[in-house]
Motif scaffolding. Structure first.
Motif, PDB file in Angstrom:
ATOM      1  N   VAL A  73      -2.924   8.477 -12.666  1.00 12.97           N
ATOM      2  CA  VAL A  73      -3.867   7.400 -12.352  1.00 12.97           C
ATOM      3  C   VAL A  73      -3.137   6.058 -12.303  1.00 12.97           C
ATOM      4  N   LYS A  74      -2.285   5.822 -13.258  1.00 11.47           N
ATOM      5  CA  LYS A  74      -1.548   4.554 -13.339  1.00 11.47           C
ATOM      6  C   LYS A  74      -0.711   4.325 -12.084  1.00 11.47           C
ATOM      7  N   TYR A  75       0.089   5.306 -11.717  1.00 17.65           N
ATOM      8  CA  TYR A  75       0.996   5.121 -10.578  1.00 17.65           C
ATOM      9  C   TYR A  75       0.253   5.148  -9.249  1.00 17.65           C
ATOM     10  N   PHE A  76      -0.850   5.879  -9.193  1.00 16.08           N
ATOM     11  CA  PHE A  76      -1.640   5.880  -7.964  1.00 16.08           C
ATOM     12  C   PHE A  76      -2.219   4.497  -7.708  1.00 16.08           C
ATOM     13  N   GLU A  77      -2.759   3.860  -8.758  1.00 17.90           N
ATOM     14  CA  GLU A  77      -3.337   2.526  -8.603  1.00 17.90           C
ATOM     15  C   GLU A  77      -2.271   1.521  -8.168  1.00 17.90           C
ATOM     16  N   VAL A  78      -1.080   1.663  -8.722  1.00 19.48           N
ATOM     17  CA  VAL A  78       0.022   0.762  -8.356  1.00 19.48           C
ATOM     18  C   VAL A  78       0.402   0.948  -6.890  1.00 19.48           C
ATOM     19  N   LEU A  79       0.518   2.203  -6.473  1.00 17.71           N
ATOM     20  CA  LEU A  79       0.900   2.492  -5.085  1.00 17.71           C
ATOM     21  C   LEU A  79      -0.131   1.981  -4.093  1.00 17.71           C
ATOM     22  N   LYS A  80      -1.400   2.217  -4.370  1.00 15.24           N
ATOM     23  CA  LYS A  80      -2.451   1.809  -3.439  1.00 15.24           C
ATOM     24  C   LYS A  80      -2.551   0.287  -3.348  1.00 15.24           C
ATOM     25  N   GLU A  81      -2.189  -0.405  -4.449  1.00 21.51           N
ATOM     26  CA  GLU A  81      -2.231  -1.872  -4.416  1.00 21.51           C
ATOM     27  C   GLU A  81      -1.052  -2.429  -3.624  1.00 21.51           C
ATOM     28  N   ARG A  82       0.120  -1.828  -3.817  1.00 21.07           N
ATOM     29  CA  ARG A  82       1.332  -2.340  -3.153  1.00 21.07           C
ATOM     30  C   ARG A  82       1.477  -1.830  -1.724  1.00 21.07           C
ATOM     31  N   TYR A  83       1.039  -0.595  -1.508  1.00 19.75           N
ATOM     32  CA  TYR A  83       1.193   0.021  -0.186  1.00 19.75           C
ATOM     33  C   TYR A  83      -0.145   0.623   0.257  1.00 19.75           C
ATOM     34  N   PRO A  84      -1.097  -0.228   0.652  1.00 18.33           N
ATOM     35  CA  PRO A  84      -2.446   0.256   0.997  1.00 18.33           C
ATOM     36  C   PRO A  84      -2.489   1.226   2.174  1.00 18.33           C
ATOM     37  N   ASP A  85      -1.462   1.187   3.023  1.00 17.46           N
ATOM     38  CA  ASP A  85      -1.447   2.082   4.188  1.00 17.46           C
ATOM     39  C   ASP A  85      -0.721   3.392   3.912  1.00 17.46           C
ATOM     40  N   LEU A  86      -0.246   3.552   2.703  1.00 13.52           N
ATOM     41  CA  LEU A  86       0.482   4.768   2.358  1.00 13.52           C
ATOM     42  C   LEU A  86      -0.447   5.978   2.421  1.00 13.52           C
ATOM     43  N   VAL A  87       0.001   7.036   3.101  1.00 17.67           N
ATOM     44  CA  VAL A  87      -0.781   8.270   3.190  1.00 17.67           C
ATOM     45  C   VAL A  87      -0.173   9.308   2.257  1.00 17.67           C
ATOM     46  N   ILE A  88      -0.970   9.764   1.328  1.00 15.63           N
ATOM     47  CA  ILE A  88      -0.523  10.763   0.361  1.00 15.63           C
ATOM     48  C   ILE A  88      -1.041  12.128   0.795  1.00 15.63           C
ATOM     49  N   PRO A  89      -0.202  13.161   0.762  1.00 17.68           N
ATOM     50  CA  PRO A  89      -0.650  14.500   1.171  1.00 17.68           C
ATOM     51  C   PRO A  89      -1.962  14.894   0.501  1.00 17.68           C
TER      52      PRO A  89
END
Length: 207
Positions: free
Chosen positions: A15-31
């Motif tokens: 949860v922690k790292y997902f929130e960080v990723l979505k904030e920094r890289y909103p266009d990132l597509v995760i499998p």
């Protein structure tokens, strides 16, 4: 770090790292398979609503991005390959606004492509005809109406389905569908069209 957390089933870190990723890289597509695990991590921490929101939003974004591959395949002359790819994608993703729209668009694309079947290289190589594409459209339309009965395009899909059966020479089925759709979509703008197609089908049957 997110994927390491997923591999270790560390829900708090997921949860922690997902929130960080979505904030920094909103266009990132995760499998998608990993997004399922992210959603489960939220649920495991008691954040059920947030988990569901993440699952739906990310799944839809992922579907939109992956579905572009189908257009690329068709642009490269792989019409059937694009259809197969999109159908597999629809099977792998949960129902939502994006998948509903894509399924309906697929049915219409198949139907409208029937007239140019002879000019589609892979369709021609597999010795398929326009009627074969119409039959494929019928299958997708039936799936759409079954899975999305309240979709705003349901009446239009029904209209296409009745027309498709008429094009295939299946007048009896077309007439039966029109009769059913007149009751199901009593306030539809296609009501007169259903009446017309039903009458035409009976005329061709010699009734």
């Amino acid at each position: 770090l997110l994927f390491c957390a997923i591999a270790n089933a560390d829900n708090a870190s997921i949860v922690k790292y997902f929130e960080v990723l979505k904030e920094r890289y909103p266009d990132l597509v995760i499998p998608f398979a990993d997004i399922v695990k992210v959603g489960r991590a939220y649920q495991a921490l008691g954040e059920h609503e947030r988990g569901l929101q993440v699952f739906r939003a990310t799944a839809e974004a992922s579907f939109v991005k992956e579905s572009k591959v189908a257009a690329d395949l068709e642009a490269q002359g792989e019409f059937l390959g694009s259809i197969e790819f999109l159908e597999r994608l629809l099977q792998n993703y949960p129902d939502g606004p994006e998948t509903e729209s894509a399924r309906y668009a697929l049915s219409q694309h198949l139907y409208s492509s029937a007239a140019r079947a002879a000019g589609l290289k892979d369709v021609r190589e597999k010795k398929l005809s326009g009627d074969d594409l119409v039959k494929m459209a019928v299958r997708v339309l039936e799936d759409f109406l079954t899975q999305n009965p309240s979709n705003p395009n349901a009446d239009e899909a029904g209209f296409s389905l009745a027309n498709a059966h008429l094009d295939l020479g299946q007048q009896e089925i077309s007439a039966q569908l029109c009769s059913r759709f007149q009751r199901r979509f009593a306030k539809s703008k296609y009501l007169d069209a259903f009446l017309f197609i039903e009458g035409l089908a009976h005329f061709k049957l010699g009734h």
